[in-house]
Write a protein that holds these residues in place. Structure first.
Motif, PDB file in Angstrom:
ATOM      1  N   ALA A   1       0.832  -1.204   0.000  1.00 43.75           N
ATOM      2  CA  ALA A   1       0.000   0.000   0.000  1.00 43.75           C
ATOM      3  C   ALA A   1       0.863   1.249   0.000  1.00 43.75           C
ATOM      4  CB  ALA A   1      -0.921   0.004   1.224  1.00 43.75           C
ATOM      5  N   GLU A   2       0.483   2.189  -0.842  1.00 40.13           N
ATOM      6  CA  GLU A   2       1.161   3.486  -0.982  1.00 40.13           C
ATOM      7  C   GLU A   2       2.630   3.337  -1.385  1.00 40.13           C
ATOM      8  OE1 GLU A   2       0.045   5.386   2.813  1.00 40.13           O
ATOM      9  OE2 GLU A   2      -1.273   6.682   1.612  1.00 40.13           O
ATOM     10  N   THR A   3       2.932   2.302  -2.173  1.00 39.47           N
ATOM     11  CA  THR A   3       4.254   2.143  -2.765  1.00 39.47           C
ATOM     12  C   THR A   3       4.090   2.048  -4.276  1.00 39.47           C
ATOM     13  OG1 THR A   3       4.390  -0.282  -2.883  1.00 39.47           O
ATOM     14  CG2 THR A   3       4.897   0.748  -0.745  1.00 39.47           C
ATOM     15  N   ASP A   4       5.215   1.998  -4.985  1.00 38.30           N
ATOM     16  CA  ASP A   4       5.178   1.842  -6.432  1.00 38.30           C
ATOM     17  C   ASP A   4       5.232   0.379  -6.867  1.00 38.30           C
ATOM     18  OD1 ASP A   4       5.120   4.595  -6.848  1.00 38.30           O
ATOM     19  OD2 ASP A   4       7.313   4.752  -6.764  1.00 38.30           O
ATOM     20  N   THR A   5       5.268  -0.546  -5.923  1.00 42.84           N
ATOM     21  CA  THR A   5       5.366  -1.969  -6.257  1.00 42.84           C
ATOM     22  C   THR A   5       4.000  -2.509  -6.663  1.00 42.84           C
ATOM     23  OG1 THR A   5       7.147  -2.256  -4.640  1.00 42.84           O
ATOM     24  CG2 THR A   5       6.059  -4.251  -5.449  1.00 42.84           C
ATOM     25  N   PRO A   6       3.850  -2.963  -7.910  1.00 41.39           N
ATOM     26  CA  PRO A   6       2.547  -3.489  -8.338  1.00 41.39           C
ATOM     27  C   PRO A   6       2.272  -4.877  -7.765  1.00 41.39           C
ATOM     28  CG  PRO A   6       4.112  -3.587 -10.147  1.00 41.39           C
ATOM     29  CD  PRO A   6       4.816  -2.901  -9.019  1.00 41.39           C
ATOM     30  N   LEU A   7       1.005  -5.100  -7.435  1.00 38.30           N
ATOM     31  CA  LEU A   7       0.535  -6.372  -6.886  1.00 38.30           C
ATOM     32  C   LEU A   7      -0.193  -7.142  -7.973  1.00 38.30           C
ATOM     33  CD1 LEU A   7       0.035  -7.936  -4.062  1.00 38.30           C
ATOM     34  CD2 LEU A   7      -2.250  -6.952  -4.227  1.00 38.30           C
TER      35      LEU A   7
END
Length: 313
Positions: free
Chosen positions: A79-85
């Motif tokens: 959450a609230e990062t640039d890492t896509p899930l």
């Protein structure tokens, strides 16, 4: 440079389906030229730790093989990062996967969405557990925050959270039949509760069977409780099912599968950025996971999650 992908597996999802999918999904990603490997935690705490480490290391994607509960754990890291899930559906409900348009019964097709690399942003809900302050009326939402968490689909309290509590205590049967039997059992015992609600600061006191706040539209494996919810509009869709006779409730609940319950006179839909709710002797569930007792405050956080998803048509 090859994209680095960490595949986080819940080996117990879908009665072992998660474990069975780990190798074929990871191999599919590798065949497409991605630097992929899978990892599995021994428990929830270790799974969260693995997810946090992957995000801190700057991986190009975190792929979850599991259900909504496993995704719920991973939100704490992404959450609230640039890492896509990414989601490879392997659970019972798979409601987030449905909302993203990810094939629920074709894990390799879901893996191909990661290979394609299209991402988009969407909202998340943020839950703040609230410590009740001494008051004569337990329906007044309190103001002192004690803990927080994220959710991607729906938070609920009332009849449906009682059903979820019963499901968690049951060891048989498996799958949707467990939910059906728990629902039937709760129908005979549950009564409307008095809720104190605040929608963006506007207070309302009502008697209701349940209150559900959705980022997306469904929970419980496709029950469209928050029909019409848009995970990109910065708002929660809040469905309140008022006090109805049990015979009406039996008629309303089958309509959840199609979202046609919103036409019932006892159903009211609100939209708000922030919801506070309180009621005596109820707990809240979000993404199918127990969040804790009411009162709670729920916020919509716009664009807090980046996901791999099919490109728009």
């Amino acid at each position: 440079m090859d994209r680095e992908i960490v595949v986080l597996v819940n080996p117990t999802s879908g009665r072992g389906r998660g474990a069975r999918l780990a190798d074929p999904v990871t191999e599919r990603l590798r065949e497409a030229g991605l630097n992929a490997r899978w990892e599995a935690g021994r428990d929830a705490a270790e799974s969260v730790d693995l997810a946090r480490r992957a995000v801190a290391r700057g991986v190009d994607g975190l792929v979850i093989i599991g259900g909504d509960g496993m995704i719920h754990l991973a939100l704490d890291a992404v959450a609230e990062t640039d890492t896509p899930l990414a989601v490879i559906p392997a659970g019972t409900g798979n409601d987030l996967a449905r909302s993203l348009g990810i094939p629920v019964r074709d894990p390799l097709a879901a893996a191909d969405i990661v290979v394609a690399g299209h991402t988009r942003s969407q909202d998340l809900g943020r839950v703040v557990r609230v410590d009740a302050e001494p008051a004569d009326d337990a329906s007044h939402p309190a103001a002192r925050h004690s803990a927080s968490g994220w959710f991607a689909t729906v938070l609920c309290a009332g009849f449906d959270s009682r059903v979820a509590e019963r499901v968690n205590r049951m060891t048989w049967p498996h799958g949707r039949l467990r939910y059906d039997l728990a629902t039937i059992a709760e129908l005979g015992a549950f009564r409307p509760q008095h809720f104190g609600l605040e929608f963006d600061g506007e207070a309302e006191n009502i008697d209701a069977l349940l209150v559900a706040a959705g980022v997306t539209n469904s929970y419980g494996g496709g029950l469209r409780i928050c029909e019409g919810a848009d995970p990109t509009d910065g708002l929660l869709d809040i469905t309140v099912v008022g006090a109805v006779p049990r015979r009406d409730l039996v008629r309303v609940f089958p309509k959840l599968a199609k979202g046609t319950h919103v036409g019932h006179p006892a159903v009211t839909v609100y939209r708000a950025k922030r919801l506070s709710m309180a009621s005596a002797d109820l707990v809240s569930f979000a993404d199918g996971e127990r969040m804790g007792p009411l009162p709670v405050t729920v916020e919509c956080v716009p664009g807090a999650l980046t996901v791999f998803a099919p490109p728009p048509r």
